[in-house]
Design a protein around this motif. Structure first.
Motif, PDB file in Angstrom:
ATOM      1  N   VAL A   1     127.179  32.912  46.970  1.00 42.09           N
ATOM      2  CA  VAL A   1     128.278  31.819  47.583  1.00 42.09           C
ATOM      3  C   VAL A   1     128.486  32.103  48.922  1.00 42.09           C
ATOM      4  CG1 VAL A   1     130.718  31.362  47.269  1.00 42.09           C
ATOM      5  CG2 VAL A   1     129.272  31.897  45.399  1.00 42.09           C
ATOM      6  N   SER A   2     128.591  33.645  49.436  1.00 39.08           N
ATOM      7  CA  SER A   2     128.863  33.528  50.972  1.00 39.08           C
ATOM      8  C   SER A   2     127.719  33.026  51.876  1.00 39.08           C
ATOM      9  CB  SER A   2     128.792  35.216  51.196  1.00 39.08           C
ATOM     10  OG  SER A   2     129.738  35.810  50.462  1.00 39.08           O
TER      11      SER A   2
ATOM     12  N   GLU B   1     134.077  54.926  42.924  1.00 39.08           N
ATOM     13  CA  GLU B   1     134.593  54.830  44.371  1.00 39.08           C
ATOM     14  C   GLU B   1     133.348  53.895  44.843  1.00 39.08           C
ATOM     15  OE1 GLU B   1     134.449  58.811  45.401  1.00 39.08           O
ATOM     16  OE2 GLU B   1     136.538  59.431  44.826  1.00 39.08           O
ATOM     17  N   ALA B   2     132.015  53.952  44.396  1.00 39.60           N
ATOM     18  CA  ALA B   2     131.055  53.362  44.702  1.00 39.60           C
ATOM     19  C   ALA B   2     131.324  51.858  44.511  1.00 39.60           C
ATOM     20  CB  ALA B   2     129.973  53.865  44.109  1.00 39.60           C
ATOM     21  N   ALA B   3     131.973  51.467  43.414  1.00 39.60           N
ATOM     22  CA  ALA B   3     132.058  50.300  42.874  1.00 39.60           C
ATOM     23  C   ALA B   3     133.150  49.497  44.014  1.00 39.60           C
ATOM     24  CB  ALA B   3     132.543  50.128  41.674  1.00 39.60           C
ATOM     25  N   TYR B   4     134.159  50.200  44.039  1.00 41.29           N
ATOM     26  CA  TYR B   4     135.160  49.722  45.146  1.00 41.29           C
ATOM     27  C   TYR B   4     134.828  49.559  46.505  1.00 41.29           C
ATOM     28  CZ  TYR B   4     138.932  49.270  41.468  1.00 41.29           C
ATOM     29  OH  TYR B   4     139.696  48.828  40.504  1.00 41.29           O
ATOM     30  N   ALA B   5     133.882  50.511  46.831  1.00 43.84           N
ATOM     31  CA  ALA B   5     133.397  50.464  48.264  1.00 43.84           C
ATOM     32  C   ALA B   5     132.705  49.255  48.463  1.00 43.84           C
ATOM     33  CB  ALA B   5     132.600  51.627  48.684  1.00 43.84           C
ATOM     34  N   LEU B   6     131.691  48.851  47.294  1.00 42.67           N
ATOM     35  CA  LEU B   6     130.874  47.675  47.391  1.00 42.67           C
ATOM     36  C   LEU B   6     131.793  46.653  47.227  1.00 42.67           C
ATOM     37  CD1 LEU B   6     128.363  46.304  47.241  1.00 42.67           C
ATOM     38  CD2 LEU B   6     128.234  46.621  44.734  1.00 42.67           C
ATOM     39  N   SER B   7     133.007  46.467  46.891  1.00 44.37           N
ATOM     40  CA  SER B   7     133.867  45.147  46.484  1.00 44.37           C
ATOM     41  C   SER B   7     134.345  44.820  47.941  1.00 44.37           C
ATOM     42  CB  SER B   7     134.818  45.490  45.539  1.00 44.37           C
ATOM     43  OG  SER B   7     134.341  45.665  44.315  1.00 44.37           O
ATOM     44  N   GLY B   8     134.703  45.877  48.572  1.00 42.59           N
ATOM     45  CA  GLY B   8     135.402  45.856  50.129  1.00 42.59           C
ATOM     46  C   GLY B   8     134.403  45.131  50.828  1.00 42.59           C
ATOM     47  N   THR B   9     133.087  45.919  50.956  1.00 46.13           N
ATOM     48  CA  THR B   9     131.894  45.076  51.751  1.00 46.13           C
ATOM     49  C   THR B   9     131.717  43.533  51.337  1.00 46.13           C
ATOM     50  OG1 THR B   9     130.255  45.996  50.523  1.00 46.13           O
ATOM     51  CG2 THR B   9     131.088  47.252  52.302  1.00 46.13           C
ATOM     52  N   LEU B  10     131.966  43.254  50.035  1.00 45.52           N
ATOM     53  CA  LEU B  10     131.740  41.927  49.801  1.00 45.52           C
ATOM     54  C   LEU B  10     132.680  40.863  49.891  1.00 45.52           C
ATOM     55  CD1 LEU B  10     130.384  42.559  46.074  1.00 45.52           C
ATOM     56  CD2 LEU B  10     129.217  41.451  47.856  1.00 45.52           C
ATOM     57  N   ARG B  11     134.096  41.403  49.988  1.00 42.02           N
ATOM     58  CA  ARG B  11     135.117  40.636  50.639  1.00 42.02           C
ATOM     59  C   ARG B  11     134.996  40.442  52.036  1.00 42.02           C
ATOM     60  NH1 ARG B  11     138.034  43.878  46.756  1.00 42.02           N
ATOM     61  NH2 ARG B  11     138.386  45.282  48.450  1.00 42.02           N
ATOM     62  N   ASP B  12     134.518  41.255  53.014  1.00 42.71           N
ATOM     63  CA  ASP B  12     134.335  41.377  54.091  1.00 42.71           C
ATOM     64  C   ASP B  12     133.147  40.067  54.564  1.00 42.71           C
ATOM     65  OD1 ASP B  12     136.237  43.216  54.730  1.00 42.71           O
ATOM     66  OD2 ASP B  12     134.803  44.974  54.924  1.00 42.71           O
ATOM     67  N   LEU B  13     132.010  40.230  53.624  1.00 41.86           N
ATOM     68  CA  LEU B  13     130.988  39.336  53.891  1.00 41.86           C
ATOM     69  C   LEU B  13     131.592  37.934  53.675  1.00 41.86           C
ATOM     70  CD1 LEU B  13     127.903  39.310  54.299  1.00 41.86           C
ATOM     71  CD2 LEU B  13     127.787  39.071  51.933  1.00 41.86           C
ATOM     72  N   LEU B  14     132.332  37.618  52.471  1.00 42.32           N
ATOM     73  CA  LEU B  14     133.063  36.297  52.243  1.00 42.32           C
ATOM     74  C   LEU B  14     133.722  35.795  53.461  1.00 42.32           C
ATOM     75  CD1 LEU B  14     133.013  34.257  50.122  1.00 42.32           C
ATOM     76  CD2 LEU B  14     135.077  35.540  49.172  1.00 42.32           C
ATOM     77  N   ASP B  15     134.602  36.642  53.730  1.00 40.43           N
ATOM     78  CA  ASP B  15     135.397  36.551  55.150  1.00 40.43           C
ATOM     79  C   ASP B  15     134.728  35.809  55.969  1.00 40.43           C
ATOM     80  OD1 ASP B  15     137.927  37.114  53.822  1.00 40.43           O
ATOM     81  OD2 ASP B  15     138.034  39.091  54.329  1.00 40.43           O
ATOM     82  N   GLU B  16     133.543  36.825  56.457  1.00 43.81           N
ATOM     83  CA  GLU B  16     132.731  36.372  57.632  1.00 43.81           C
ATOM     84  C   GLU B  16     132.154  35.057  57.401  1.00 43.81           C
ATOM     85  OE1 GLU B  16     132.811  37.964  60.519  1.00 43.81           O
ATOM     86  OE2 GLU B  16     133.720  39.603  59.971  1.00 43.81           O
ATOM     87  N   ALA B  17     131.564  34.901  56.228  1.00 43.38           N
ATOM     88  CA  ALA B  17     131.025  33.523  55.876  1.00 43.38           C
ATOM     89  C   ALA B  17     131.986  32.329  55.696  1.00 43.38           C
ATOM     90  CB  ALA B  17     130.551  33.657  54.355  1.00 43.38           C
TER      91      ALA B  17
ATOM     92  N   TRP C   1     128.149  38.698  60.819  1.00 40.22           N
ATOM     93  CA  TRP C   1     127.567  38.268  59.415  1.00 40.22           C
ATOM     94  C   TRP C   1     126.458  39.233  59.189  1.00 40.22           C
ATOM     95  CZ3 TRP C   1     127.731  35.644  55.066  1.00 40.22           C
ATOM     96  CH2 TRP C   1     126.405  35.700  54.278  1.00 40.22           C
ATOM     97  N   VAL C   2     125.533  39.562  60.334  1.00 40.57           N
ATOM     98  CA  VAL C   2     124.545  40.267  60.009  1.00 40.57           C
ATOM     99  C   VAL C   2     125.009  41.823  59.681  1.00 40.57           C
ATOM    100  CG1 VAL C   2     122.276  41.515  60.992  1.00 40.57           C
ATOM    101  CG2 VAL C   2     122.738  39.092  61.263  1.00 40.57           C
TER     102      VAL C   2
END
Length: 271
Positions: free
Chosen positions: A86-87, A127-143, A220-221
């Motif tokens: 989606v991003s 902790e790994a799941a929430y770290a991944l969730s955070g980077t996914l939100r960042d990716l969506l914001d950048e997109a 984005w990269v």
């Protein structure tokens, strides 16, 4: 020997009474001992049965938890990759209501999956799941930033070719202002806002984009690389949790040695 014989013959009445009593007592003692041994064997057998039931229940609990974790982790990874898709859509095509709704659904799905993992997985996996969730939100914001800025840029270029001379002239002047590094962001914003057909949000994004120290595509990269790294860490942690490398079902708790000993004694007593 004659003396013993004479003694027994001389006390025949006494022995006639004592011997039957001793026989009765011996029979009672034998019956009591046999009953005690049988009762002990029954208790050992019951204890062994209770221990076996506990082991079976624990094995069922471990297997059920393993299955729940497997399903939740697979769903989490699927939703993470869907959010990445989606991003990329937000970044590459004009953002419309459907795409906004799709991105919102994907973001809520990953948040729900993270909450489910939190109550079933070990702390390191959580902790790994929430770290991944955070980077996914960042990716969506950048997109979204890239998509909306691209839409504003496309709108400005279209207005440069407008059939209305005034609109086209203002758009061309705005394009020049945005590429003039001698102008302040305030001056650029004042010139771009004169273009009829651009929204305030589009004007803001055009000015912010040309004055940003970091290119949007570079951001984005970096965000995409962060997602790749966190996803790799999450997958490694979940594979360790699920013992994926062992290619076996979840381990069943071993039976205690005491249970084996009691079980053997029960069989012996029953025999």
């Amino acid at each position: 020997m004659d003396e013993f014989r004479k003694f027994f013959e001389g006390h025949a009445v006494f022995f006639g009474v004592v011997v039957p009593i001793l026989a009765i007592v011996g029979s009672f003692a034998g019956s009591w001992a046999a009953g005690w041994m049988q009762a002990r064997g029954g208790r050992d057998q019951a204890a062994a049965a209770r221990e076996a039931a506990k082991i079976a229940a624990e094995a069922q609990r471990v297997a059920a938890l393993w299955s729940i974790r497997q399903v939740q982790i697979a769903e989490f990874i699927r939703n993470a990759r869907e959010l990445v898709r989606v991003s990329e859509e937000l970044r590459e095509r004009p953002i419309d209501a459907d795409l906004r709704r799709e991105s919102g659904t994907a973001l809520r799905a990953i948040a729900l999956c993270a909450a489910e993992v939190e109550v079933t997985a070990p702390q390191d996996v959580v902790e790994a799941a929430y770290a991944l969730s955070g980077t996914l939100r960042d990716l969506l914001d950048e997109a979204q930033d890239i998509g909306l800025t691209s839409c504003a840029t496309d709108a400005l270029f279209e207005l440069c070719g407008s059939s209305d001379t005034a609109t086209a002239g203002a758009a061309i002047e705005a394009h020049r202002a945005l590429n003039d590094s001698t102008l302040t962001p305030e001056a650029q914003s004042s010139i771009v806002s004169m273009v009829s057909g651009l929204t305030e949000e589009q004007v803001r994004r055009l000015v912010v984009e040309v004055n940003s120290p970091v290119d949007l595509n570079q951001r984005w990269v970096e965000a995409a690389n962060a997602v790749t790294e966190k996803l790799r860490t999450f997958v490694a942690g979940t594979r360790e949790m699920l013992k994926s490398e062992d290619d076996v079902a979840p381990a069943v708790p071993q039976q205690r040695r005491r249970w084996r000993r009691n079980s053997t004694q029960s069989v012996t007593s029953s025999a």
